[in-house]
Design an enzyme around this catalytic site. Structure first.
Site, PDB file in Angstrom:
ATOM      1  N   ARG A 177       5.790 -13.670   1.792  1.00  0.00           N
ATOM      2  CA  ARG A 177       4.920 -13.553   0.601  1.00  0.00           C
ATOM      3  C   ARG A 177       4.487 -14.932   0.153  1.00  0.00           C
ATOM      4  NH1 ARG A 177       6.987 -10.548  -4.906  1.00  0.00           N
ATOM      5  NH2 ARG A 177       6.038 -11.915  -6.452  1.00  0.00           N
TER       6      ARG A 177
ATOM      7  N   ASP B 135      12.919  -6.470  -2.192  1.00  0.00           N
ATOM      8  CA  ASP B 135      12.377  -7.708  -2.774  1.00  0.00           C
ATOM      9  C   ASP B 135      13.513  -8.737  -2.820  1.00  0.00           C
ATOM     10  OD1 ASP B 135      11.171  -9.653  -4.279  1.00  0.00           O
ATOM     11  OD2 ASP B 135      10.946  -8.438  -6.093  1.00  0.00           O
TER      12      ASP B 135
ATOM     13  N   ASP C 154      12.972 -11.792 -15.144  1.00  0.00           N
ATOM     14  CA  ASP C 154      12.980 -11.887 -13.673  1.00  0.00           C
ATOM     15  C   ASP C 154      12.921 -13.355 -13.261  1.00  0.00           C
ATOM     16  OD1 ASP C 154      12.713 -11.286 -10.982  1.00  0.00           O
ATOM     17  OD2 ASP C 154      10.607 -10.675 -11.127  1.00  0.00           O
TER      18      ASP C 154
ATOM     19  N   SER D  23      12.222  -3.442  -6.368  1.00  0.00           N
ATOM     20  CA  SER D  23      11.611  -4.560  -7.089  1.00  0.00           C
ATOM     21  C   SER D  23      12.630  -5.391  -7.858  1.00  0.00           C
ATOM     22  CB  SER D  23      10.607  -3.950  -8.074  1.00  0.00           C
ATOM     23  OG  SER D  23      10.347  -4.804  -9.155  1.00  0.00           O
ATOM     24  N   GLY D  24      12.506  -6.707  -7.734  1.00  0.00           N
ATOM     25  CA  GLY D  24      13.351  -7.610  -8.511  1.00  0.00           C
ATOM     26  C   GLY D  24      12.993  -7.563  -9.992  1.00  0.00           C
ATOM     27  N   PHE D  25      11.713  -7.437 -10.278  1.00  0.00           N
ATOM     28  CA  PHE D  25      11.265  -7.347 -11.671  1.00  0.00           C
ATOM     29  C   PHE D  25      11.865  -6.111 -12.329  1.00  0.00           C
ATOM     30  CE2 PHE D  25       8.392  -5.566 -14.811  1.00  0.00           C
ATOM     31  CZ  PHE D  25       8.156  -6.630 -15.657  1.00  0.00           C
TER      32      PHE D  25
HETATM   33  C1  SPV Z   1       8.526  -7.397  -8.308  1.00  0.00           C
HETATM   34  O1  SPV Z   1       8.192  -6.235  -8.584  1.00  0.00           O
HETATM   35  O2  SPV Z   1       9.668  -7.811  -8.487  1.00  0.00           O
HETATM   36  C2  SPV Z   1       7.545  -8.310  -7.728  1.00  0.00           C
HETATM   37  C3  SPV Z   1       6.112  -8.061  -7.979  1.00  0.00           C
HETATM   38  O3  SPV Z   1       7.941  -9.271  -7.105  1.00  0.00           O
HETATM   39  S1  SPV Z   1       5.662  -9.024  -9.359  1.00  0.00           S
HETATM   40  O4  SPV Z   1       6.533  -8.710 -10.458  1.00  0.00           O
HETATM   41  O5  SPV Z   1       4.255  -8.709  -9.643  1.00  0.00           O
HETATM   42  O6  SPV Z   1       5.791 -10.439  -8.984  1.00  0.00           O
HETATM   43 MG    MG Z   2       9.951  -9.697  -7.416  1.00  0.00          MG
END
Ligand code: SPV
Ligand code: MG
Length: 271
Positions: free
Chosen positions: A136, A62, A35, A23-25
């Protein structure tokens, strides 16, 4: 399950998850950053490679917006494959992006045709035919409505996406359920039900159209809650006695680090 490090990936694998969401987040949060496209591709790749080296389950990477235009996507897909990704997700937001869950976040999408070019570039670039290309759409996140989300999802499938991730931050699962109901099922859907947590595996499975569920940020949120509680207690108590039974033992950490194997290797090779 989301992951941001080899250790979180190993714990998710141990818990029985079948794949990991790089996950980028989570990675941004790990770096103490928002993020918003601040962490570089190289930083994320290094972490992904480290995770891939310590787990045996597939990694879904991601890629955010794909680090630029379709040419950047081409390059990124090959790099992520080489780092160990089994699937890549690219989203139809403009670079630099803002986290989808940000309240009143600036959510600007690229044109559908432009994003189709990115999907085609990803598909053409992959070196392994098994690498899953997930497109996405952030149409619901951007408030563009279900018809626009459906149009974009269909256009991305037409461009060659193996699956479509449709993201929603509506707390009511009715929005995503309406989308799923109207989707013709030409490729499987991917959901990230962070905002509508009553949508569980059973409910997603019953639709017959969802191929993958991503628990998007639960590794880093579990860490934050656990560390906050432990740190506050040590600070409050001025000592570590009371916190001791609430945290992992040193032996548990040794076990995750493979210390038994270290001992065996030392016996074998160190002379
Ligand atoms: C992430 O986990 O980096 C995502 C999901 O892209 S969200 O944070 O819900 O966009
Ligand atoms: Mg992300």
């Amino acid at each position: 399950m989301a992951t941001h490090s080899p250790l979180s990936g190993m714990l998710a694998e141990e818990a029985g998850f079948e794949a990991l969401w790089a996950s980028g987040f989570e990675f941004s949060a790990l770096m103490g950053l928002p993020d918003i496209s601040l962490v570089s591709m190289t930083q994320h790749l290094d972490m992904l490679r480290a995770i891939a080296g310590r787990v045996g389950i597939p990694l879904v990477a991601d890629l955010d917006t794909g680090f630029g235009n379709a040419l950047n996507v081409r390059h990124a897909v090959v790099e992520y494959e080489r780092a160990g990704a089994a699937a890549v997700v690219i989203e139809d937001k403009q670079f630099p992006k803002v986290s989808s869950l940000t309240p009143d976040g600036r959510q600007e999408l690229v044109r559908t045709e432009e994003f189709q070019g990115k999907v085609e570039a990803a598909r053409d670039a992959r070196r392994r035919v098994e690498t899953v290309i997930i497109a996405r759409t952030e149409a619901l996140i951007a408030g563009l409505g279900i018809p626009e989300a459906l149009t974009r999802a269909a256009a991305y499938a037409e461009a060659g996406a193996d699956a479509v991730l449709v993201h929603s931050k509506s707390k009511d699962p009715a929005e995503i359920e309406a989308f799923i109901g109207a989707w013709d099922g030409r490729v499987p859907l991917v959901l990230v039900p962070t905002a509508y947590p009553e949508m569980n595996v059973e409910r997603m499975g019953a639709t017959g159209k969802v191929g993958l569920a991503i628990w998007g940020n639960h590794a880093i949120r579990a860490c934050v809650a656990a560390m906050r509680a432990a740190f506050a207690q040590v600070r409050r108590d001025g000592g570590i006695l009371a916190v001791e039974p609430k945290i992992a033992t040193v032996d548990e950490v040794f076990s995750l680090q493979g210390v038994d194997e270290v001992k065996a290797l030392e016996r074998r090779y160190l002379r």
